[in-house]
Scaffold this motif. Structure first.
Motif, PDB file in Angstrom:
ATOM      1  N   ALA A  58       0.816  -1.210   0.000  1.00  0.00           N
ATOM      2  CA  ALA A  58       0.000   0.000   0.000  1.00  0.00           C
ATOM      3  C   ALA A  58       0.851   1.262   0.000  1.00  0.00           C
ATOM      4  O   ALA A  58       0.459   2.270  -0.566  1.00  0.00           O
ATOM      5  N   SER A  59       2.031   1.239   0.631  1.00  0.00           N
ATOM      6  CA  SER A  59       2.865   2.433   0.678  1.00  0.00           C
ATOM      7  C   SER A  59       3.396   2.808  -0.707  1.00  0.00           C
ATOM      8  O   SER A  59       3.746   3.950  -0.939  1.00  0.00           O
ATOM      9  N   ASP A  60       3.469   1.836  -1.631  1.00  0.00           N
ATOM     10  CA  ASP A  60       3.921   2.140  -2.985  1.00  0.00           C
ATOM     11  C   ASP A  60       2.797   2.674  -3.852  1.00  0.00           C
ATOM     12  O   ASP A  60       3.034   3.298  -4.867  1.00  0.00           O
ATOM     13  N   ASN A  61       1.551   2.410  -3.458  1.00  0.00           N
ATOM     14  CA  ASN A  61       0.403   2.904  -4.196  1.00  0.00           C
ATOM     15  C   ASN A  61      -0.106   4.160  -3.509  1.00  0.00           C
ATOM     16  O   ASN A  61      -0.823   4.072  -2.528  1.00  0.00           O
ATOM     17  N   ILE A  62       0.284   5.302  -4.026  1.00  0.00           N
ATOM     18  CA  ILE A  62      -0.103   6.562  -3.417  1.00  0.00           C
ATOM     19  C   ILE A  62      -1.614   6.754  -3.608  1.00  0.00           C
ATOM     20  O   ILE A  62      -2.098   6.726  -4.730  1.00  0.00           O
ATOM     21  N   PRO A  63      -2.349   6.946  -2.516  1.00  0.00           N
ATOM     22  CA  PRO A  63      -3.791   7.156  -2.651  1.00  0.00           C
ATOM     23  C   PRO A  63      -4.083   8.394  -3.494  1.00  0.00           C
ATOM     24  O   PRO A  63      -3.469   9.450  -3.304  1.00  0.00           O
ATOM     25  N   GLU A  64      -5.006   8.230  -4.404  1.00  0.00           N
ATOM     26  CA  GLU A  64      -5.392   9.320  -5.305  1.00  0.00           C
ATOM     27  C   GLU A  64      -5.909  10.522  -4.512  1.00  0.00           C
ATOM     28  O   GLU A  64      -5.635  11.667  -4.860  1.00  0.00           O
ATOM     29  N   LEU A  65      -6.642  10.252  -3.447  1.00  0.00           N
ATOM     30  CA  LEU A  65      -7.198  11.337  -2.633  1.00  0.00           C
ATOM     31  C   LEU A  65      -6.095  12.168  -1.976  1.00  0.00           C
ATOM     32  O   LEU A  65      -6.207  13.392  -1.884  1.00  0.00           O
ATOM     33  N   ALA A  66      -5.013  11.515  -1.537  1.00  0.00           N
ATOM     34  CA  ALA A  66      -3.898  12.242  -0.924  1.00  0.00           C
ATOM     35  C   ALA A  66      -3.248  13.167  -1.944  1.00  0.00           C
ATOM     36  O   ALA A  66      -2.926  14.322  -1.637  1.00  0.00           O
ATOM     37  N   LEU A  67      -3.089  12.688  -3.162  1.00  0.00           N
ATOM     38  CA  LEU A  67      -2.504  13.508  -4.228  1.00  0.00           C
ATOM     39  C   LEU A  67      -3.402  14.709  -4.530  1.00  0.00           C
ATOM     40  O   LEU A  67      -2.911  15.840  -4.671  1.00  0.00           O
ATOM     41  N   LYS A  68      -4.697  14.470  -4.596  1.00  0.00           N
ATOM     42  CA  LYS A  68      -5.645  15.571  -4.851  1.00  0.00           C
ATOM     43  C   LYS A  68      -5.620  16.581  -3.715  1.00  0.00           C
ATOM     44  O   LYS A  68      -5.674  17.790  -3.939  1.00  0.00           O
ATOM     45  N   ARG A  69      -5.544  16.087  -2.490  1.00  0.00           N
ATOM     46  CA  ARG A  69      -5.539  16.975  -1.327  1.00  0.00           C
ATOM     47  C   ARG A  69      -4.291  17.867  -1.342  1.00  0.00           C
ATOM     48  O   ARG A  69      -4.362  19.058  -1.051  1.00  0.00           O
ATOM     49  N   VAL A  70      -3.135  17.302  -1.686  1.00  0.00           N
ATOM     50  CA  VAL A  70      -1.902  18.099  -1.779  1.00  0.00           C
ATOM     51  C   VAL A  70      -2.060  19.149  -2.869  1.00  0.00           C
ATOM     52  O   VAL A  70      -1.727  20.323  -2.669  1.00  0.00           O
ATOM     53  N   ASN A  71      -2.595  18.755  -4.020  1.00  0.00           N
ATOM     54  CA  ASN A  71      -2.798  19.714  -5.113  1.00  0.00           C
ATOM     55  C   ASN A  71      -3.730  20.843  -4.689  1.00  0.00           C
ATOM     56  O   ASN A  71      -3.448  22.014  -4.951  1.00  0.00           O
ATOM     57  N   GLN A  72      -4.820  20.526  -4.019  1.00  0.00           N
ATOM     58  CA  GLN A  72      -5.759  21.553  -3.568  1.00  0.00           C
ATOM     59  C   GLN A  72      -5.099  22.514  -2.590  1.00  0.00           C
ATOM     60  O   GLN A  72      -5.261  23.730  -2.682  1.00  0.00           O
ATOM     61  N   SER A  73      -4.347  21.951  -1.662  1.00  0.00           N
ATOM     62  CA  SER A  73      -3.708  22.763  -0.637  1.00  0.00           C
ATOM     63  C   SER A  73      -2.729  23.771  -1.246  1.00  0.00           C
ATOM     64  O   SER A  73      -2.756  24.958  -0.908  1.00  0.00           O
ATOM     65  N   PHE A  74      -1.886  23.299  -2.154  1.00  0.00           N
ATOM     66  CA  PHE A  74      -0.882  24.187  -2.732  1.00  0.00           C
ATOM     67  C   PHE A  74      -1.463  25.128  -3.790  1.00  0.00           C
ATOM     68  O   PHE A  74      -0.997  26.254  -3.929  1.00  0.00           O
ATOM     69  N   LYS A  75      -2.462  24.698  -4.532  1.00  0.00           N
ATOM     70  CA  LYS A  75      -3.073  25.575  -5.538  1.00  0.00           C
ATOM     71  C   LYS A  75      -3.661  26.815  -4.894  1.00  0.00           C
ATOM     72  O   LYS A  75      -3.506  27.920  -5.414  1.00  0.00           O
ATOM     73  N   THR A  76      -4.342  26.637  -3.782  1.00  0.00           N
ATOM     74  CA  THR A  76      -4.932  27.803  -3.119  1.00  0.00           C
ATOM     75  C   THR A  76      -3.862  28.707  -2.514  1.00  0.00           C
ATOM     76  O   THR A  76      -4.032  29.921  -2.468  1.00  0.00           O
ATOM     77  N   THR A  77      -2.768  28.133  -2.085  1.00  0.00           N
ATOM     78  CA  THR A  77      -1.688  28.924  -1.489  1.00  0.00           C
ATOM     79  C   THR A  77      -0.967  29.765  -2.540  1.00  0.00           C
ATOM     80  O   THR A  77      -0.572  30.901  -2.269  1.00  0.00           O
ATOM     81  N   PHE A  78      -0.792  29.224  -3.742  1.00  0.00           N
ATOM     82  CA  PHE A  78       0.002  29.908  -4.763  1.00  0.00           C
ATOM     83  C   PHE A  78      -0.845  30.400  -5.933  1.00  0.00           C
ATOM     84  O   PHE A  78      -0.448  30.309  -7.084  1.00  0.00           O
ATOM     85  N   MET A  79      -2.034  30.944  -5.636  1.00  0.00           N
ATOM     86  CA  MET A  79      -2.885  31.471  -6.691  1.00  0.00           C
ATOM     87  C   MET A  79      -2.397  32.838  -7.174  1.00  0.00           C
ATOM     88  O   MET A  79      -2.539  33.177  -8.332  1.00  0.00           O
ATOM     89  N   MET A  80      -1.846  33.626  -6.293  1.00  0.00           N
ATOM     90  CA  MET A  80      -1.381  34.976  -6.629  1.00  0.00           C
ATOM     91  C   MET A  80       0.132  35.033  -6.495  1.00  0.00           C
ATOM     92  O   MET A  80       0.731  34.218  -5.819  1.00  0.00           O
ATOM     93  N   GLY A  81       0.740  36.001  -7.140  1.00  0.00           N
ATOM     94  CA  GLY A  81       2.169  36.203  -6.994  1.00  0.00           C
ATOM     95  C   GLY A  81       2.976  35.607  -8.136  1.00  0.00           C
ATOM     96  O   GLY A  81       2.439  35.168  -9.152  1.00  0.00           O
ATOM     97  N   ASP A  82       4.288  35.572  -7.936  1.00  0.00           N
ATOM     98  CA  ASP A  82       5.213  35.117  -8.972  1.00  0.00           C
ATOM     99  C   ASP A  82       5.593  33.651  -8.854  1.00  0.00           C
ATOM    100  O   ASP A  82       6.301  33.131  -9.701  1.00  0.00           O
ATOM    101  N   TRP A  83       5.185  33.004  -7.793  1.00  0.00           N
ATOM    102  CA  TRP A  83       5.484  31.590  -7.621  1.00  0.00           C
ATOM    103  C   TRP A  83       4.303  30.799  -8.151  1.00  0.00           C
ATOM    104  O   TRP A  83       3.153  31.099  -7.831  1.00  0.00           O
ATOM    105  N   TYR A  84       4.589  29.782  -8.947  1.00  0.00           N
ATOM    106  CA  TYR A  84       3.528  29.023  -9.605  1.00  0.00           C
ATOM    107  C   TYR A  84       3.580  27.558  -9.195  1.00  0.00           C
ATOM    108  O   TYR A  84       4.586  26.888  -9.417  1.00  0.00           O
ATOM    109  N   TYR A  85       2.488  27.104  -8.620  1.00  0.00           N
ATOM    110  CA  TYR A  85       2.406  25.692  -8.266  1.00  0.00           C
ATOM    111  C   TYR A  85       2.211  24.888  -9.544  1.00  0.00           C
ATOM    112  O   TYR A  85       1.297  25.141 -10.321  1.00  0.00           O
TER     113      TYR A  85
END
Length: 145
Positions: free
Chosen positions: A43-70
């Motif tokens: 299971a540790s080799d199979n990254i849960p899809e939900l965890a990947l989506k959650r990371v993407n959501q978290s960082f997308k909202t953090t880097f919506m503005m400015g010069d740094w691009y997620y």
């Protein structure tokens, strides 16, 4: 066209057909092999899809503005790598950059949903300018671990 001229063409068609069938059969066997290995992977080799989506959501909202691009996250063995593109190199020693990533860019402890979703998976944040291979990165500490 007489029979002597037809025989080499027929032989060529038979040889090409045999080669194509063997290639197709080999591809099928390899496909089944890969699927079987993926199904047996821990299971540790199979990254849960939900965890990947959650990371993407978290960082997308953090880097919506400015010069740094997620630029998204990818699943790697035992964890997730998140990539942030910056316009130019930071004027800091790489070790200070790693500390900055850990303290300022890594998700905070109050983001419990993200950390619970990650469980035992590692989360690494990468900063890069043009090429992801030349990133500076830090592994975030899971406060729930």
């Amino acid at each position: 066209m007489n029979i002597k001229q037809f025989y080499p063409v027929k032989s060529l068609i038979m040889v090409v057909s045999a080669i194509l069938m063997s290639i197709g059969l080999t591809a099928c066997m390899q496909g089944f092999s890969v699927a079987e290995i993926a199904a047996r992977a821990p299971a540790s080799d199979n990254i849960p899809e939900l965890a990947l989506k959650r990371v993407n959501q978290s960082f997308k909202t953090t880097f919506m503005m400015g010069d740094w691009y997620y630029q998204g996250a990818t699943a790697v063995k035992g964890g997730i790598d998140a990539y942030i593109q910056i316009p130019g190199k930071l004027d800091m020693d790489p070790e200070y950059q790693r500390n900055y990533l850990r303290q300022s860019v890594c998700p905070k402890a109050d983001n419990e949903q993200l950390w619970q979703e990650l469980g035992g998976l590692s989360l690494s944040v990468h900063l890069y300018t043009y090429n992801k291979r030349f990133s500076v990165y830090a592994t975030c500490e899971n406060p729930l671990a």
